[in-house]
Write a protein that holds these residues in place. Structure first.
Motif, PDB file in Angstrom:
ATOM      1  N   UNK A  30      -6.077  -2.583   2.941  1.00  0.00           N
ATOM      2  CA  UNK A  30      -5.418  -3.809   2.481  1.00  0.00           C
ATOM      3  C   UNK A  30      -3.980  -3.859   3.003  1.00  0.00           C
ATOM      4  N   UNK A  31      -3.281  -2.728   2.943  1.00  0.00           N
ATOM      5  CA  UNK A  31      -1.892  -2.674   3.408  1.00  0.00           C
ATOM      6  C   UNK A  31      -1.800  -2.975   4.898  1.00  0.00           C
ATOM      7  N   UNK A  32      -2.711  -2.400   5.695  1.00  0.00           N
ATOM      8  CA  UNK A  32      -2.693  -2.629   7.142  1.00  0.00           C
ATOM      9  C   UNK A  32      -2.935  -4.104   7.445  1.00  0.00           C
ATOM     10  N   UNK A  33      -3.968  -4.691   6.857  1.00  0.00           N
ATOM     11  CA  UNK A  33      -4.263  -6.109   7.126  1.00  0.00           C
ATOM     12  C   UNK A  33      -3.148  -7.011   6.615  1.00  0.00           C
ATOM     13  N   UNK A  34      -2.621  -6.716   5.443  1.00  0.00           N
ATOM     14  CA  UNK A  34      -1.526  -7.524   4.890  1.00  0.00           C
ATOM     15  C   UNK A  34      -0.309  -7.488   5.809  1.00  0.00           C
ATOM     16  N   UNK A  49       2.723   2.498  11.143  1.00  0.00           N
ATOM     17  CA  UNK A  49       3.016   3.605  10.229  1.00  0.00           C
ATOM     18  C   UNK A  49       4.449   3.506   9.704  1.00  0.00           C
ATOM     19  N   UNK A  50       5.413   3.259  10.588  1.00  0.00           N
ATOM     20  CA  UNK A  50       6.809   3.147  10.163  1.00  0.00           C
ATOM     21  C   UNK A  50       6.982   2.071   9.098  1.00  0.00           C
ATOM     22  N   UNK A  55       4.984   3.191   1.471  1.00  0.00           N
ATOM     23  CA  UNK A  55       3.918   2.998   0.488  1.00  0.00           C
ATOM     24  C   UNK A  55       3.140   4.293   0.233  1.00  0.00           C
ATOM     25  N   UNK A  56       3.533   5.381   0.929  1.00  0.00           N
ATOM     26  CA  UNK A  56       2.938   6.676   0.674  1.00  0.00           C
ATOM     27  C   UNK A  56       1.752   7.040   1.553  1.00  0.00           C
ATOM     28  N   UNK A  62      -3.381   5.945   8.242  1.00  0.00           N
ATOM     29  CA  UNK A  62      -3.148   4.659   8.902  1.00  0.00           C
ATOM     30  C   UNK A  62      -3.979   4.577  10.176  1.00  0.00           C
ATOM     31  N   UNK A  63      -3.985   5.628  10.979  1.00  0.00           N
ATOM     32  CA  UNK A  63      -4.739   5.603  12.233  1.00  0.00           C
ATOM     33  C   UNK A  63      -6.243   5.436  11.969  1.00  0.00           C
TER      34      UNK A  63
END
Length: 149
Positions: A30-34, A49-50, A55-56, A62-63
């Motif tokens: 969700x964080x990546x798409x957002x 990532x940066x 967000x921890x 992330x990858x």
């Protein structure tokens, strides 16, 4: 990074789009798409990532999620010749088909920009492969950006 002018999906829409692919709707996905819906250019894993580190999430998480979201078709992964994968949301047109668009990469600073779909026209000739004639190709332009020129 430039802010996007397109409308942003709600958190519920993001969750639904992930679930529709068969993936679990997790916080990292969700964080990546957002985040990717707030930018207008393809970004590297390091750049994403940066932006999400606070967000921890760790680099590997992330990858992995970038790869998963690419594998199911929510993201597009592109290499602009510098051996760095960059990710962006898959653009979908009114007819629910993916819309292709050209990219520009500065050969000096490395900045990448999405160009409007109609900014590059392909004039196919009889001697070119069918994919060029049907315009099913990826167009990447390189040169100096306005800051580096």
């Amino acid at each position: 990074m430039k802010s996007s002018q397109r409308s942003h999906a709600s958190m519920g829409e993001i969750r639904d789009s992930i679930r529709t692919t068969g993936l679990r709707s997790t916080m990292p996905r969700i964080a990546v798409l957002s985040y990717l819906q707030t930018v207008t250019t393809p970004l590297s894993h390091a750049e994403i990532f940066d932006a999400l580190e606070e967000q921890g999430f760790d680099r590997a998480t992330i990858y992995r999620n970038l790869v998963d979201l690419t594998d199911v078709g929510l993201l597009i992964r592109t290499d602009f010749g510098d051996h760095v994968w960059r990710f962006e949301l898959r653009r979908v047109g009114r007819d629910e088909q993916q819309t292709e668009h050209p990219h520009f990469m500065c050969s000096d600073c490395g900045e990448v920009a999405c160009l409007p779909e109609m900014s590059v026209r392909i004039q196919p000739a009889a001697e070119v492969p069918r994919s060029v004639r049907s315009q099913q190709v990826e167009v990447q332009l390189k040169g100096l950006c306005d800051r580096c020129a």
